[in-house]
Design an enzyme around this catalytic site. Structure first.
Site, mmCIF file in Angstrom:
data_model
loop_
_atom_site.group_PDB
_atom_site.id
_atom_site.type_symbol
_atom_site.label_atom_id
_atom_site.label_comp_id
_atom_site.label_asym_id
_atom_site.label_seq_id
_atom_site.Cartn_x
_atom_site.Cartn_y
_atom_site.Cartn_z
ATOM 1 N N HIS A 29 0.817 -1.212 0.000
ATOM 2 C CA HIS A 29 0.000 0.000 0.000
ATOM 3 C C HIS A 29 0.852 1.263 0.000
ATOM 4 O O HIS A 29 1.915 1.327 0.618
ATOM 5 C CB HIS A 29 -1.014 -0.004 1.147
ATOM 6 C CG HIS A 29 -0.459 0.083 2.531
ATOM 7 N ND1 HIS A 29 -0.231 1.277 3.166
ATOM 8 C CD2 HIS A 29 -0.125 -0.878 3.429
ATOM 9 C CE1 HIS A 29 0.217 1.057 4.396
ATOM 10 N NE2 HIS A 29 0.305 -0.238 4.583
ATOM 11 N N ASP A 86 5.788 2.201 6.975
ATOM 12 C CA ASP A 86 4.531 1.492 6.719
ATOM 13 C C ASP A 86 3.762 2.278 5.666
ATOM 14 O O ASP A 86 3.150 3.295 6.000
ATOM 15 C CB ASP A 86 3.754 1.385 8.032
ATOM 16 C CG ASP A 86 2.413 0.698 7.908
ATOM 17 O OD1 ASP A 86 2.124 0.147 6.826
ATOM 18 O OD2 ASP A 86 1.651 0.714 8.886
ATOM 19 N N GLU A 111 -5.198 1.704 2.431
ATOM 20 C CA GLU A 111 -5.089 0.532 3.306
ATOM 21 C C GLU A 111 -5.325 0.912 4.757
ATOM 22 O O GLU A 111 -5.951 0.171 5.521
ATOM 23 C CB GLU A 111 -3.702 -0.108 3.133
ATOM 24 C CG GLU A 111 -3.547 -1.465 3.807
ATOM 25 C CD GLU A 111 -2.996 -1.386 5.241
ATOM 26 O OE1 GLU A 111 -2.879 -2.447 5.889
ATOM 27 O OE2 GLU A 111 -2.675 -0.260 5.697
ATOM 28 N N GLU A 112 -4.804 2.063 5.157
ATOM 29 C CA GLU A 112 -4.848 2.464 6.560
ATOM 30 C C GLU A 112 -6.260 2.823 7.055
ATOM 31 O O GLU A 112 -6.477 2.973 8.251
ATOM 32 C CB GLU A 112 -3.914 3.658 6.798
ATOM 33 C CG GLU A 112 -2.443 3.380 6.531
ATOM 34 C CD GLU A 112 -1.801 2.475 7.562
ATOM 35 O OE1 GLU A 112 -2.479 2.072 8.526
ATOM 36 O OE2 GLU A 112 -0.604 2.177 7.411
ATOM 37 N N ASP A 122 4.011 -6.095 3.662
ATOM 38 C CA ASP A 122 3.734 -5.000 4.594
ATOM 39 C C ASP A 122 4.667 -5.121 5.789
ATOM 40 O O ASP A 122 5.499 -6.025 5.864
ATOM 41 C CB ASP A 122 2.262 -5.055 5.038
ATOM 42 C CG ASP A 122 1.684 -3.680 5.354
ATOM 43 O OD1 ASP A 122 2.446 -2.817 5.835
ATOM 44 O OD2 ASP A 122 0.484 -3.482 5.132
#
Length: 293
Positions: free
Chosen positions: A62, A169, A199-200, A222
């Site tokens: 992501h 991340d 994604e978050e 990830d």
């Protein structure tokens, strides 16, 4: 590692990942057979396989990072905000943040800071961003409602082999996919790199991209936590002892066939690995597993 450093410093909060997408498309343009951007903003790069009985392989990472969005500007110049993604107040307090136009501010609190953590990551009503101005009129010259800020976190080398930066991340996952395909000239299978969005905030981009790709096999790349620091979660993961193969988290139970495949490849190639079980949270793996058939 310049590629990784540059990726971490791009501004790409959930829903606003355009700068990251443009950077990735530029790097992949000489390599991929086709590059598309889906309606949500996820970048999908296709590499045609050479094998006779080839499969469709999706590798996903992501592009978005956690950050903040302005919801109100007070008359005295305080910038009120909400989080985009899971941000904790006790780590955000006194952090520097950067808006997309380059304006930098500091997260302050209107209550004693020791009380911020009591409410978890939802107590941002007690925080505000200070950009050094004293009226709403002044602030509006630089920041408006809806504007997006990310953490200010320069790429810095610590001990050899260790770095700190914002957005590791999951820019590290993006870096790994880019680096892999820069070294694999002609894959045997059809490979689709999916650089997903949002994604978050609910693994959204992974779902739409996987429906479009319809992969036979899919892997999300990830970050994860470690279990080797004081008062951390009980994880069988130690920094520096190899990549983690996920078994389960709060959103997915990984397929046993895929786990065995990864373990066998690691053993054959003498790649150190660890096994990860997270009590909560999740990654793009969740939506990859649920897409289509």
């Amino acid at each position: 590692m310049k590629l990784f450093e540059e990726l971490t410093q791009l501004h790409g909060v959930s829903g606003y990942e355009t700068a990251v997408a443009d950077y990735i498309k530029e790097k992949l343009a000489p390599l991929a057979d086709d590059i598309t951007t889906d309606p949500n903003g996820s970048v999908i790069a296709y590499f045609k396989g050479t094998g006779e009985h080839k499969k469709r392989i999706e590798l996903a990472a992501h592009t978005d990072e956690i950050g903040f969005q302005v919801i109100k500007i007070e008359e005295d110049g305080r910038i009120m905000f909400k989080e985009l993604g899971c941000c904790w107040t006790f780590t955000t307090y006194q952090s520097r943040v950067r808006f997309r136009n380059g304006v930098v501010g500091v997260v302050a609190s209107r209550i004693p800071p020791e009380k911020l953590s009591a409410g978890g990551y939802k107590r941002y009503t007690d925080c505000y961003i200070d950009i050094g101005l004293h009226s709403k009129e002044e602030v509006l010259k630089y920041v408006d409602v809806g504007d997006i800020a990310c953490y200010e976190g320069p790429y810095t080398e610590l001990a050899p082999g260790y770095i700190t930066a914002k957005a590791i991340d999951d820019r590290v996952g993006c870096y790994m996919l880019l680096a892999a395909m820069m070294n694999v000239k002609k894959p045997k299978n059809d490979v689709f790199l999916a650089f997903t969005v949002q994604e978050e905030v609910g693994v959204r981009g992974a779902k739409t991209s996987a429906f479009e790709i319809q992969p036979d096999y899919a892997v999300a790349v990830d970050i994860g936590g470690c279990g080797d620091t004081p008062n951390c979660a009980p994880l069988a993961i130690t920094m520096g002892k190899g990549a983690a193969i996920k078994l389960k988290d709060g959103m997915v139970i990984c397929h046993e066939k895929m786990i065995s495949l990864m373990k066998n490849i690691a053993a054959e190639r003498k790649i150190p690995y660890q096994l990860e079980i997270l009590e909560s949270g999740g990654t793009d793996t969740c939506m990859l597993q649920q897409a289509a058939g």
